[in-house]
Design an enzyme around this catalytic site. Structure first.
Site, mmCIF file in Angstrom:
data_model
loop_
_atom_site.group_PDB
_atom_site.id
_atom_site.type_symbol
_atom_site.label_atom_id
_atom_site.label_comp_id
_atom_site.label_asym_id
_atom_site.label_seq_id
_atom_site.Cartn_x
_atom_site.Cartn_y
_atom_site.Cartn_z
ATOM 1 N N LEU A 194 0.593 -1.425 -0.096
ATOM 2 C CA LEU A 194 -0.089 -0.473 -0.246
ATOM 3 C C LEU A 194 1.001 1.395 0.255
ATOM 4 C CD1 LEU A 194 -2.002 -2.105 0.986
ATOM 5 C CD2 LEU A 194 -2.968 -0.039 2.294
ATOM 6 N N THR A 231 -3.413 4.829 5.008
ATOM 7 C CA THR A 231 -2.545 5.038 4.807
ATOM 8 C C THR A 231 -0.933 5.689 4.448
ATOM 9 O OG1 THR A 231 -3.483 2.629 2.753
ATOM 10 C CG2 THR A 231 -1.311 3.288 2.424
ATOM 11 N N GLU A 235 2.029 6.108 7.246
ATOM 12 C CA GLU A 235 3.134 6.520 6.578
ATOM 13 C C GLU A 235 3.983 7.497 7.547
ATOM 14 O OE1 GLU A 235 4.813 3.882 5.226
ATOM 15 O OE2 GLU A 235 2.764 2.193 4.840
#
Length: 324
Positions: A194, A231, A235
C-alpha cells in the site's frame, strides 16, 4: 520497560524487516504485481533494510537518532510552532499511466484533510478509542499544507520499492526541497504494497513517503478497506520515526511505553478487546495507526508516539529543518 531496553534492540529491529502474509523483500519493478490487496502491507522496514545493506553506516546513524530521541523524551522540550502546531508543506508527485492513476486535485486534498484530522485528533472516530486507552490518546499537533502537485506521465506499470519513482533520471520525479517539504509520491507500487516511508536519517535524495494511487484519500480511486486515507497517516508516522506497534518481531518493541506489547500485526477490524500472547496478555491497541488494521479500524496515536514524533523536530534532530 520498553524504553529501558531500547538500545538492545535498535539494530536488530532495523534489520528485522517488515513482516506480513505478503512479505516483500528487495522488490523490483520486474517482480511487482498490481493486484489490489485486501490486507495492509507496508514496506517501510524492508526499504530501510535494503538501504542499510547498501550503506552499512546508516545503521549507526539510525541508532544515533534513536539515542537522540530517547534523550529528548527525558527532557522538557518546546516545539517550534505556527499558531500552536508544527506546519509541514507537502509536495505531491503523481506518476500516472492513465486517467485513473492521475488522481484528481480533490482526491489529493482529501488526503491532506485526513492527515490534518488524524494528527490533530479531530477525526470523527477519535472518540471511539476505548476507555482503557483514553488517558494516552494524543493530539500530536502537526499541520499539513498542500504546497504543490507535480504530475508526470509514464509507461511504467509498477514502480516497486527501490525508490525508482523518486529519481527523474529513472523516469520518476526527484524530490523538491526534501529538507523543508514532505514529498509524497503517488504511483502504482505493485506487489500488494500500500505504501512505504523513509525513516529519519536516510538520504535527502530519497526522503519522503510513497502511496499507491488506490489508497490515497477518501474519494476518487480510493479502494475499500483502505479508502479513508489512513495509509498515508501510517506512513507519515514512519517518516516521523514511529515503528510498527508490534516492533516487527514477536512481542517486539516500538520504543513507546504506553503502547501494549503486540505479538504480531493485526488485520481487518479486530473485535475489542483483543488480547496479546505476550507477557501479561495485555489488551492490544489494535486501533493505533501503526498497526496493520483496515482504515476504518485505526484512529489514534498514543502520548509516547506523539513525543517521539515531536522530538525529531527539536534542535539537533533529524527533521529540525522543518520546524525553523
Amino acid at each position: 520497560m520498553k524504553k529501558a531496553i531500547f538500545m538492545l534492540g535498535i539494530v536488530s529491529a532495523i534489520l528485522a524487516g517488515c513482516e506480513s502474509d505478503e512479505k516483500i523483500e528487495n522488490q523490483s519493478e520486474e517482480n511487482a504485481t498490481t493486484d489490489v490487496t485486501a490486507r495492509r502491507s507496508c514496506a517501510a522496514d524492508d526499504v530501510l533494510k535494503d538501504q542499510i545493506a547498501e550503506n552499512p553506516s546508516l545503521a549507526k546513524k539510525i541508532s544515533d537518532i534513536e539515542m537522540f530521541t530517547q534523550k529528548k523524551l527525558n527532557e522538557n522540550f518546546e516545539s517550534r510552532l505556527v499558531n500552536g502546531v508544527i506546519e509541514i508543506p507537502v509536495v505531491v508527485n503523481v506518476l500516472y499511466r492513465n486517467s485513473a492513476e492521475n488522481i484528481s486535485q480533490s482526491q489529493i486534498q482529501s488526503q491532506i484533510d485526513v492527515l490534518n484530522k488524524d494528527f490533530n485528533a479531530t477525526n470523527s472516530d477519535y472518540n471511539n478509542v476505548p476507555t482503557a486507552f483514553s488517558n494516552v490518546k494524543a493530539n500530536v499537533g502537526i499541520r499539513f499544507v498542500l504546497d504543490q502537485v507535480v504530475r508526470k506521465s509514464t509507461k511504467k506499470t509498477s514502480w516497486g520499492t527501490r525508490d525508482t519513482m523518486k529519481k527523474s533520471a529513472q523516469g520518476g520525479l526527484s524530490p523538491i526541497s526534501p529538507t523543508t517539504k514532505l514529498n509524497l509520491w503517488v504511483c502504482t507500487i505493485g506487489g500488494g504494497t500500500l505504501g512505504y516511508a523513509q525513516f529519519p536519517g536516510g538520504s535527502s535524495a530519497t526522503d519522503g513517503v510513497v502511496i499507491d494511487s488506490r489508497y490515497v484519500g477518501t474519494t476518487g480511486t480510493a479502494v475499500y478497506p483502505f479508502n479513508q486515507g489512513r495509509t498515508a497517516t501510517h506512513e507519515v508516522g514512519h517518516w516521523m520515526n514511529l515503528r510498527h506497534i508490534w516492533g516487527d518481531a514477536t512481542c517486539g518493541t516500538d520504543y513507546c511505553n504506553d503502547t501494549p506489547s503486540h505479538n504480531t500485526a493485526n488485520y481487518g477490524a479486530p473485535t475489542y478487546p483483543h488480547y496479546s500472547s505476550c507477557t501479561g496478555n495485555p489488551v492490544e491497541m489494535t486501533m493505533n495507526y501503526m498497526d496493520y488494521v483496515d482504515d476504518r479500524a485505526m484512529f489514534m496515536f498514543s502520548t509516547d508516539q506523539k513525543s517521539r514524533m515531536l522530538a525529531i523536530f527539536q534542535a539537533g534532530g533529524p527533521r529540525y529543518s522543518f520546524a525553523q
